[in-house]
Design an enzyme around this catalytic site. Structure first.
Site, PDB file in Angstrom:
ATOM      1  N   HIS A  75       0.826  -1.218   0.000  1.00  0.00           N
ATOM      2  CA  HIS A  75       0.000   0.000   0.000  1.00  0.00           C
ATOM      3  C   HIS A  75       0.858   1.265   0.000  1.00  0.00           C
ATOM      4  O   HIS A  75       0.527   2.262   0.641  1.00  0.00           O
ATOM      5  CB  HIS A  75      -0.939   0.034   1.210  1.00  0.00           C
ATOM      6  N   ASN A 148     -10.434  -2.200   2.700  1.00  0.00           N
ATOM      7  CA  ASN A 148     -10.151  -2.250   1.262  1.00  0.00           C
ATOM      8  C   ASN A 148     -11.404  -1.890   0.476  1.00  0.00           C
ATOM      9  O   ASN A 148     -12.487  -1.753   1.048  1.00  0.00           O
ATOM     10  CB  ASN A 148      -9.706  -3.666   0.860  1.00  0.00           C
TER      11      ASN A 148
HETATM   12  C1  HEM Z   1      -2.191 -10.737   7.811  1.00  0.00           C
HETATM   13  C2  HEM Z   1      -2.436 -10.098   6.708  1.00  0.00           C
HETATM   14  C3  HEM Z   1      -1.931  -8.712   6.478  1.00  0.00           C
HETATM   15  C4  HEM Z   1      -0.742  -8.183   6.832  1.00  0.00           C
HETATM   16  C5  HEM Z   1       0.398  -8.863   7.546  1.00  0.00           C
HETATM   17  C6  HEM Z   1      -0.747  -6.820   6.384  1.00  0.00           C
HETATM   18  C7  HEM Z   1       0.299  -5.959   6.521  1.00  0.00           C
HETATM   19  C8  HEM Z   1       0.299  -4.648   6.161  1.00  0.00           C
HETATM   20  C9  HEM Z   1       1.398  -3.751   6.326  1.00  0.00           C
HETATM   21  C10 HEM Z   1       2.746  -4.141   6.910  1.00  0.00           C
HETATM   22  C11 HEM Z   1       1.014  -2.548   5.878  1.00  0.00           C
HETATM   23  C12 HEM Z   1       1.841  -1.273   5.844  1.00  0.00           C
HETATM   24  C13 HEM Z   1       1.407  -0.396   6.990  1.00  0.00           C
HETATM   25  C14 HEM Z   1       2.245   0.838   7.158  1.00  0.00           C
HETATM   26  O1  HEM Z   1       3.413   0.850   6.748  1.00  0.00           O
HETATM   27  O2  HEM Z   1       1.728   1.803   7.747  1.00  0.00           O
HETATM   28  C15 HEM Z   1      -0.329  -2.669   5.426  1.00  0.00           C
HETATM   29  C16 HEM Z   1      -1.083  -1.644   4.916  1.00  0.00           C
HETATM   30  C17 HEM Z   1      -2.405  -1.770   4.621  1.00  0.00           C
HETATM   31  N1  HEM Z   1      -3.174  -2.914   4.690  1.00  0.00           N
HETATM   32 FE1  HEM Z   1      -2.578  -4.715   5.237  1.00  0.00          FE
HETATM   33  N2  HEM Z   1      -1.936  -6.531   5.784  1.00  0.00           N
HETATM   34  C18 HEM Z   1      -2.697  -7.679   5.833  1.00  0.00           C
HETATM   35  C19 HEM Z   1      -3.949  -7.851   5.346  1.00  0.00           C
HETATM   36  C20 HEM Z   1      -4.761  -6.837   4.955  1.00  0.00           C
HETATM   37  C21 HEM Z   1      -6.161  -6.945   4.683  1.00  0.00           C
HETATM   38  C22 HEM Z   1      -7.004  -8.227   4.814  1.00  0.00           C
HETATM   39  C23 HEM Z   1      -6.583  -5.718   4.356  1.00  0.00           C
HETATM   40  C24 HEM Z   1      -7.965  -5.303   4.006  1.00  0.00           C
HETATM   41  C25 HEM Z   1      -8.883  -5.184   4.881  1.00  0.00           C
HETATM   42  C26 HEM Z   1      -5.459  -4.801   4.426  1.00  0.00           C
HETATM   43  C27 HEM Z   1      -5.508  -3.447   4.190  1.00  0.00           C
HETATM   44  C28 HEM Z   1      -4.437  -2.601   4.292  1.00  0.00           C
HETATM   45  C29 HEM Z   1      -4.498  -1.197   3.975  1.00  0.00           C
HETATM   46  C30 HEM Z   1      -5.716  -0.419   3.507  1.00  0.00           C
HETATM   47  C31 HEM Z   1      -3.218  -0.681   4.183  1.00  0.00           C
HETATM   48  C32 HEM Z   1      -2.773   0.747   3.925  1.00  0.00           C
HETATM   49  C33 HEM Z   1      -2.966   1.605   5.144  1.00  0.00           C
HETATM   50  C34 HEM Z   1      -2.557   3.021   4.838  1.00  0.00           C
HETATM   51  O3  HEM Z   1      -3.232   3.637   3.996  1.00  0.00           O
HETATM   52  O4  HEM Z   1      -1.568   3.495   5.419  1.00  0.00           O
HETATM   53  N3  HEM Z   1      -4.371  -5.514   4.784  1.00  0.00           N
HETATM   54  N4  HEM Z   1      -0.750  -3.976   5.588  1.00  0.00           N
END
Ligand code: HEM
Length: 508
Positions: A75, A148
């Site tokens: 992201h 999402n």
């Molecule tokens: C275990 C599964 C997942 C892991 C380990 C994971 C991990 C991460 C990580 C490491 C980031 C970066 C955050 C940052 O640097 O601030 C991120 C961002 C994000 N994740 Fe996940 N994620 C997972 C599953 C999901 C799922 C299922 C969704 C949807 C609901 C999702 C939605 C997002 C979104 C929207 C961001 C961006 C947040 C922003 O705008 O700063 N992720 N995720």
């Protein structure tokens, strides 16, 4: 200075100049003292070496070299905006969370839209799932829904997430994205990806703007009401701008002309007072319903059918302010599924359980151990026993830094205690691979009952465009995967592949 007739994003600097005069506007050093000459370094004679005492030029260079921080591991590319959430319907029978306390109550929100796999400098209009993260600045502290634009996700156990992302990012040897062999190898070995893959290749795989897409919490959470009764819940927020999508051909053209197409659209809409909004809904499932459910309600590859679990209206989200400082307010914003407030709890959803750890962990790396002290992440006074660390700003005014204590340090909160649910748990510790769960029923419903004929045609074309570059063995495996969804879908993919191969002279 006159402001030319262009859109708000083009005119940002011209607007600045119109509002700010150059009088009394001296350059200063980073520590606030006036600078006599900005554009030449301090040398001995015209060709002489630069003096070490030219601290101003060296300080500027040193700061420049440290301008970039690690981009988000996923992201990375996105845009943000701010506004409010307003309660329109009473849901206090489900939750005691103060953000929903009464109709008309408004809570400030921060929002970030993103794409999952592209890097910071990627084009906006590539095919991908979009992130849609919400931060509620409630009186009980921060509540984040890191959601999402699709209601389901590719995998259901968090341990699969690093591999899923690896196959969508660059091949570590060629440094090329997308490596179609990696992509199809993984997807066909893990059939739980099918439901989300169908959405990925549908029209919704390329939104025409951030404004024209819905948002979903995806994971299952729990609500606790004032009597301590808990229910499971899902969050949805539906766009009042409608749904807008781009075909692959339109998206490719736009990517070449304006890679910042979505960021520009959001900025201009808000700058022009055309504030985007979403109506916010919940779905509720009682623990008794969850125990008897024919599908796993904690499996994020599945939706909760609306016929059985109807959308309950709650409120609306309005975005009415662009960030003043993009870096401080958007690059440094940190959403975290573990940021929950009293009345809202996690559920046993395996994916959510892993996410509760991952976000704070990556943000301690990406932004530092005190990122939560940045105003965009927490504009409140915090009372706890954490101290110091890199960039510590607040030291809590001399309060004791150990607990328990008899010097009036902060104490446990009685209301939060009363809202902690009593959940009986039992089981045998084991590693249970969920690969053979029901992976196709909901994907079949999507294809057979939801998609219109022209949408099905574009779905086939989009899948085929990703299948052409891979090996014949992987193409066969992918066709077999889609045959589990619907035989006719598999046949159409096979036929279309043959036709495409003839057109492109590819030897299939
Ligand atoms: C275990 C599964 C997942 C892991 C380990 C994971 C991990 C991460 C990580 C490491 C980031 C970066 C955050 C940052 O640097 O601030 C991120 C961002 C994000 N994740 Fe996940 N994620 C997972 C599953 C999901 C799922 C299922 C969704 C949807 C609901 C999702 C939605 C997002 C979104 C929207 C961001 C961006 C947040 C922003 O705008 O700063 N992720 N995720």
């Amino acid at each position: 200075m006159a402001v030319p007739k262009r859109d708000a994003a083009f005119n940002q600097l011209a607007e600045y100049a119109r509002k700010h005069s150059n009088d009394d506007n001296s350059i200063t050093t980073t520590f606030g003292t006036p600078v006599p000459e900005k554009d030449s370094s301090l040398t001995v004679g015209y060709h002489g070496p630069v003096l070490l005492q030219d601290w101003f030029s060296l300080d500027e260079l040193a700061h420049f070299s440290r301008e970039r921080i690690p981009e988000r591991v996923v992201h990375a590319r996105g845009a943000g905006a701010f506004g409010y959430f307003e309660v329109t319907h009473d849901i206090t029978k489900y939750t005691a969370a103060t953000v929903f306390a009464q109709i008309g109550k408004k809570t400030p929100v921060g929002v970030r839209f993103s794409q999952v796999a592209g890097e910071l400098g990627y084009a906006d209009t590539v095919r991908d799932i979009r992130g849609f993260a919400l931060k509620f600045y409630t009186e009980d502290g921060i509540w984040d829904i890191t959601g999402n634009n699709q209601p389901v996700f590719f995998v259901r156990d968090f341990v699969m997430f690093p591999s899923l992302i690896h196959v969508m990012k660059r091949n570590p040897k060629t440094h090329i994205r997308l490596d179609y062999d990696m992509f199809w190898d993984f997807l066909t070995l893990r059939p739980e990806t099918t439901h989300t893959t169908m959405i990925f290749f549908s029209d919704r795989g390329i939104p025409d703007s951030f404004r024209k897409q819905h948002g979903y919490g995806v994971n299952t959470y729990a609500f606790v009401n004032a009597q301590g009764k808990f229910n499971y819940c899902k969050f949805h927020w539906l766009s009042n701008q409608g749904i807008g999508t781009l075909t692959s051909a339109e998206a490719q053209k736009i990517a070449g002309i304006d890679p910042d197409f979505h960021i520009r659209d959001l900025y201009n809409a808000i700058a022009n007072g055309n504030f985007p909004s979403w109506n916010f809904y919940i779905q509720i499932m009682t623990p008794e319903q969850a125990a008897k459910s024919e599908f796993d309600p904690f499996d994020d590859t599945k939706v909760w059918p609306h016929g059985q679990y109807p959308l309950i209206p709650v409120g609306k989200i309005v975005l009415n302010r662009n960030p003043e400082n993009y870096f401080a307010e958007v690059e440094q914003i940190g959403f975290d599924p573990a940021h929950l407030i009293p009345g809202i709890e996690p559920s046993p959803d395996r994916m959510l359980q892993g996410r509760l750890f991952a976000y704070g962990d990556t943000q301690r790396h990406r932004l530092g151990p005190n990122h939560i002290q940045l105003p965009v992440n927490c504009p409140f006074h915090v009372h706890n026993y954490d101290r110091d660390g890199r960039f510590a700003i607040h030291n809590q005014g001399g309060a004791p830094n150990y607990h328990p204590n008899t010097f009036n340090g902060p104490v446990n909160d009685k209301r939060a205690q009363a809202l902690t649910p009593q959940i009986p748990l039992q089981g045998v510790a084991n590693r249970i691979d969920s690969v053979n769960e029901d992976n196709f029923t909901q994907a079949r419903v999507l294809y057979q009952r939801v998609m219109k004929p022209d949408e099905k045609t574009r779905l086939v074309q989009n899948i085929v465009s990703f299948l052409v570059p891979t090996t014949s063995a992987l193409r066969e495996r992918a066709i077999d995967l889609f045959a589990h969804v619907d035989e006719s879908l598999a046949q159409r993919i096979r036929d279309s592949l043959k036709a495409t191969a003839i057109e492109q002279h590819v030897n299939l």
